[in-house]
Enzyme design. Structure first.
Site, PDB file in Angstrom:
ATOM      1  N   TYR A  50     -19.447  12.459   1.978  1.00 31.21           N
ATOM      2  CA  TYR A  50     -18.890  11.495   1.020  1.00 31.21           C
ATOM      3  C   TYR A  50     -17.668  10.791   1.639  1.00 31.21           C
ATOM      4  O   TYR A  50     -17.556   9.565   1.564  1.00 31.21           O
ATOM      5  CB  TYR A  50     -18.505  12.174  -0.306  1.00 31.21           C
ATOM      6  CG  TYR A  50     -17.822  11.216  -1.249  1.00 31.21           C
ATOM      7  CD1 TYR A  50     -18.541  10.189  -1.872  1.00 31.21           C
ATOM      8  CD2 TYR A  50     -16.442  11.269  -1.472  1.00 31.21           C
ATOM      9  CE1 TYR A  50     -17.915   9.257  -2.707  1.00 31.21           C
ATOM     10  CE2 TYR A  50     -15.804  10.348  -2.300  1.00 31.21           C
ATOM     11  CZ  TYR A  50     -16.545   9.351  -2.909  1.00 31.21           C
ATOM     12  OH  TYR A  50     -15.913   8.423  -3.708  1.00 31.21           O
ATOM     13  N   ARG A  85     -15.183  13.223 -12.745  1.00 33.11           N
ATOM     14  CA  ARG A  85     -15.612  13.371 -11.347  1.00 33.11           C
ATOM     15  C   ARG A  85     -14.980  14.590 -10.707  1.00 33.11           C
ATOM     16  O   ARG A  85     -13.856  14.958 -11.035  1.00 33.11           O
ATOM     17  CB  ARG A  85     -15.162  12.147 -10.536  1.00 33.11           C
ATOM     18  CG  ARG A  85     -16.128  11.013 -10.596  1.00 33.11           C
ATOM     19  CD  ARG A  85     -15.640   9.928  -9.674  1.00 33.11           C
ATOM     20  NE  ARG A  85     -14.543   9.221 -10.304  1.00 33.11           N
ATOM     21  CZ  ARG A  85     -14.661   8.013 -10.814  1.00 33.11           C
ATOM     22  NH1 ARG A  85     -15.794   7.385 -10.721  1.00 33.11           N
ATOM     23  NH2 ARG A  85     -13.647   7.427 -11.383  1.00 33.11           N
ATOM     24  N   ARG A 114      -5.022  15.012  -3.851  1.00 33.92           N
ATOM     25  CA  ARG A 114      -3.975  14.571  -4.777  1.00 33.92           C
ATOM     26  C   ARG A 114      -4.522  14.181  -6.150  1.00 33.92           C
ATOM     27  O   ARG A 114      -3.903  14.428  -7.173  1.00 33.92           O
ATOM     28  CB  ARG A 114      -3.229  13.368  -4.174  1.00 33.92           C
ATOM     29  CG  ARG A 114      -2.009  12.955  -4.968  1.00 33.92           C
ATOM     30  CD  ARG A 114      -1.575  11.543  -4.645  1.00 33.92           C
ATOM     31  NE  ARG A 114      -2.624  10.580  -4.993  1.00 33.92           N
ATOM     32  CZ  ARG A 114      -2.581   9.285  -4.707  1.00 33.92           C
ATOM     33  NH1 ARG A 114      -1.558   8.798  -4.048  1.00 33.92           N
ATOM     34  NH2 ARG A 114      -3.573   8.476  -5.050  1.00 33.92           N
ATOM     35  N   PHE A 148      -0.390  -1.073  11.240  1.00 34.15           N
ATOM     36  CA  PHE A 148      -1.441  -1.075  10.221  1.00 34.15           C
ATOM     37  C   PHE A 148      -2.172   0.271  10.156  1.00 34.15           C
ATOM     38  O   PHE A 148      -2.488   0.748   9.076  1.00 34.15           O
ATOM     39  CB  PHE A 148      -2.417  -2.223  10.532  1.00 34.15           C
ATOM     40  CG  PHE A 148      -3.665  -2.229   9.706  1.00 34.15           C
ATOM     41  CD1 PHE A 148      -3.610  -2.494   8.345  1.00 34.15           C
ATOM     42  CD2 PHE A 148      -4.898  -1.982  10.291  1.00 34.15           C
ATOM     43  CE1 PHE A 148      -4.775  -2.504   7.579  1.00 34.15           C
ATOM     44  CE2 PHE A 148      -6.055  -1.991   9.539  1.00 34.15           C
ATOM     45  CZ  PHE A 148      -5.991  -2.259   8.179  1.00 34.15           C
TER      46      PHE A 148
HETATM   47  C1  PS7 Z   1      -7.585   2.610  10.672  1.00 27.95           C
HETATM   48  C2  PS7 Z   1      -9.377   3.719  12.132  1.00 27.95           C
HETATM   49  C3  PS7 Z   1     -10.421  -2.636   4.938  1.00 27.95           C
HETATM   50  C4  PS7 Z   1      -7.944  -2.165   5.263  1.00 27.95           C
HETATM   51  C5  PS7 Z   1      -8.167   2.515   6.019  1.00 27.95           C
HETATM   52  C6  PS7 Z   1     -10.687  -0.508  -0.474  1.00 27.95           C
HETATM   53  C7  PS7 Z   1      -8.151   4.226   0.913  1.00 27.95           C
HETATM   54  C8  PS7 Z   1     -10.854   2.864  -2.092  1.00 27.95           C
HETATM   55  O1  PS7 Z   1      -7.352   4.765  -4.832  1.00 27.95           O
HETATM   56  O2  PS7 Z   1     -10.623   7.970  -5.016  1.00 27.95           O
HETATM   57  O3  PS7 Z   1      -7.876   6.981  -5.863  1.00 27.95           O
HETATM   58  O4  PS7 Z   1      -9.048   4.925  -6.688  1.00 27.95           O
HETATM   59  O5  PS7 Z   1     -11.762   5.757  -5.454  1.00 27.95           O
HETATM   60  C9  PS7 Z   1      -9.143   4.337   9.804  1.00 27.95           C
HETATM   61  C10 PS7 Z   1      -9.182  -0.878   3.659  1.00 27.95           C
HETATM   62  C11 PS7 Z   1      -9.841   4.164   5.178  1.00 27.95           C
HETATM   63  C12 PS7 Z   1     -11.787   1.335   0.792  1.00 27.95           C
HETATM   64  C13 PS7 Z   1     -10.607   4.780   0.841  1.00 27.95           C
HETATM   65  C14 PS7 Z   1      -8.610   4.261   8.465  1.00 27.95           C
HETATM   66  C15 PS7 Z   1     -10.283  -0.631   2.797  1.00 27.95           C
HETATM   67  C16 PS7 Z   1      -9.580   3.815   3.778  1.00 27.95           C
HETATM   68  C17 PS7 Z   1     -12.764   1.549  -0.233  1.00 27.95           C
HETATM   69  C18 PS7 Z   1      -9.706   3.938   7.551  1.00 27.95           C
HETATM   70  C19 PS7 Z   1      -9.835   0.380   1.814  1.00 27.95           C
HETATM   71  C20 PS7 Z   1      -9.441   5.050   2.994  1.00 27.95           C
HETATM   72  C21 PS7 Z   1     -12.143   5.489  -2.560  1.00 27.95           C
HETATM   73  C22 PS7 Z   1     -12.881   3.010  -0.585  1.00 27.95           C
HETATM   74  O6  PS7 Z   1     -11.371   6.582  -3.097  1.00 27.95           O
HETATM   75  O7  PS7 Z   1      -9.503   5.821  -4.401  1.00 27.95           O
HETATM   76  C23 PS7 Z   1      -8.721   3.574  10.833  1.00 27.95           C
HETATM   77  C24 PS7 Z   1      -9.207  -1.854   4.571  1.00 27.95           C
HETATM   78  C25 PS7 Z   1      -9.233   3.562   6.196  1.00 27.95           C
HETATM   79  C26 PS7 Z   1     -10.841   0.426   0.699  1.00 27.95           C
HETATM   80  C27 PS7 Z   1      -9.456   4.673   1.530  1.00 27.95           C
HETATM   81  C28 PS7 Z   1     -10.740   4.531  -0.545  1.00 27.95           C
HETATM   82  C29 PS7 Z   1     -11.820   5.030  -1.242  1.00 27.95           C
HETATM   83  C30 PS7 Z   1     -11.598   3.656  -1.097  1.00 27.95           C
HETATM   84  P1  PS7 Z   1      -8.374   5.604  -5.539  1.00 27.95           P
HETATM   85  P2  PS7 Z   1     -10.873   6.565  -4.586  1.00 27.95           P
HETATM   86 MN    MN Z   2     -13.861   5.426  -5.654  1.00 27.46          MN
HETATM   87 MN    MN Z   3      -9.315   6.630  -9.309  1.00 25.25          MN
END
Ligand code: PS7
Ligand code: MN
Ligand code: MN
Ligand code: MN
Ligand code: MN
Ligand code: MN
Length: 357
Positions: free
Chosen positions: A150, A207, A197, A267
């Site tokens: 996941y 969930r 968290r 970044f």
């Molecule tokens: C840099 C090699 C395209 C910049 C950045 C939107 C945050 C939201 O917030 O529990 O509790 O609701 O629903 C690796 C970002 C991983 C992803 C995942 C780093 C896109 C992002 C969509 C790779 C960020 C990790 C859902 C899915 O969890 O969140 C490098 C850019 C990175 C987005 C994150 C988040 C997943 C997410 P919340 P959820």
């Molecule tokens: Mn999500």
């Molecule tokens: Mn959420």
């Protein structure tokens, strides 16, 4: 240096940046500091995935509608004028005006577009495979393997897409593309921290992402984790989850060692620094079981400063928080020794990167 130039931006692009500022707390600032070549592609990449995640998170959309939406999102994001008005989520305005993202996506370089589309196909299908619903008898993930799959779908793939964008734009070391496990660790570390968290909030929404293979070592029933009388067991369960997340630290530091451009380094490093600080905050913290905890503004400010310098200052952040975890470690925790060894290994790894005389 501010890389954006609003005087050259179309109305739809300005709207995209408004959505970026509206939907992301931690990413909007660092994305907007990115080198001009990747600024717009990565902003749109973020908005596409934020749109997909808004569908995933919305528990008011029945699975019969949600699953096809997730699986088809890569086609949907090509339909001129497409908007979605059925979401009840906090970020629903993005879906209600998603046509502006579609318009701007069509203007970026085909190489960048193909990477974004490829990740969207895989992530949407992965999210659909894991969609949960309160009427389901079997809800949540069972094994650590399922949990990591996941995390791969929702974060490992983001890392893969970003790395491909860094390499394609020549802002990243091409060797990074040959080390998929380093990239995967970057995503796993962020996502696992978010899941640890969000235990309470996710459960209230119906969930459960903690794998049964871990929580069942500590309590008989999932709900028992929130029973104040079983707080000690719940804290040990969180420790077990933190221990698992900490195994990614060395690969994350190794990945960051491969960055060659400062805006890209910042970044990737800021979210990692925030993640290790969040792991330390949730470790043996009973508040996690009651409400959403967040690192303080002051700590976040200091982290921003330290994670925008160089690998050495980021290593110092990792070492500081590894030591704080050591200090909070409780000898009655069944993972006391494992946690101690794990934190020691992180410190040792940093020592090999920057030996002291
Ligand atoms: C840099 C090699 C395209 C910049 C950045 C939107 C945050 C939201 O917030 O529990 O509790 O609701 O629903 C690796 C970002 C991983 C992803 C995942 C780093 C896109 C992002 C969509 C790779 C960020 C990790 C859902 C899915 O969890 O969140 C490098 C850019 C990175 C987005 C994150 C988040 C997943 C997410 P919340 P959820
Ligand atoms: Mn999500
Ligand atoms: Mn959420
Ligand atoms: Mn989300
Ligand atoms: Mn509407
Ligand atoms: Mn979450």
């Amino acid at each position: 240096v501010h890389r954006r130039d609003p005087s050259t931006e179309s109305e739809t692009l300005k709207e995209c940046f408004r959505f970026l500022n509206m939907t992301s707390r931690s990413f909007s600032a660092v994305i907007q500091e990115l080198d001009h070549e990747l600024l717009v592609p990565i902003s749109l990449f973020y908005l596409v995935l934020r749109g997909l995640d808004t569908v995933e998170d919305d528990m008011t959309i029945p699975l019969s509608k949600k699953i096809p939406l997730l699986r088809d999102f890569h086609n949907t994001m090509e339909i001129d004028g497409w908007q979605y008005h059925e979401s009840q989520e906090k970020d629903r305005e993005l879906l209600e005006k998603f046509d502006v993202v579609i318009t701007e996506l069509k203007k970026i370089k085909p190489t960048y577009y193909a990477i974004i589309k490829d990740v969207t196909i895989k992530m949407g299908n992965g999210m659909a495979d894991y969609a949960q619903n309160d009427e389901m008898i079997k809800s949540g993930v069972d094994t650590i393997e399922e949990y990591e799959l996941y995390c791969h779908y929702v974060a490992g793939l983001v890392g893969e897409g970003l790395t491909r964008l860094f390499v394609a734009s020549e802002l990243g070391n091409p060797k990074l593309a040959e080390r998929p496990s380093l990239t995967e660790s970057m995503g796993q570390f962020l996502q696992k921290t978010n899941i640890i968290r969000d235990i309470r909030e996710d459960w209230e929404e119906g969930r459960r992402w903690y794998p049964k293979e871990i929580w069942s070592k500590h309590v008989d029933r999932w709900e028992d984790l929130f029973d104040p009388k079983q707080e000690e067991k719940a804290l040990n369960c969180i420790s077990d989850m933190v221990l698992d997340a900490l195994k990614h630290c060395e690969e994350c530091l190794f990945y960051m060692a491969g960055m060659r451009e400062q805006s890209v380094f910042n970044f990737v490093a800021i979210p990692q620094g925030m993640a290790i600080a969040t792991l330390e905050l949730v470790f043996r913290n009973p508040d996690v079981l009651k409400r959403n905890v967040k690192i303080t503004k002051g700590d976040a400010c200091q982290l921003m400063t330290e994670c925008t310098q160089n690998l050495y200052t980021v290593c110092e952040v990792f070492r500081r928080y590894a030591r704080r975890i050591q200090r909070k470690n409780d000898p009655r925790d069944p993972n006391y020794l494992n946690i101690s060894v794990r934190c020691g290994k992180i410190e040792q790894f940093i020592e090999t990167l920057y030996p002291r005389q």
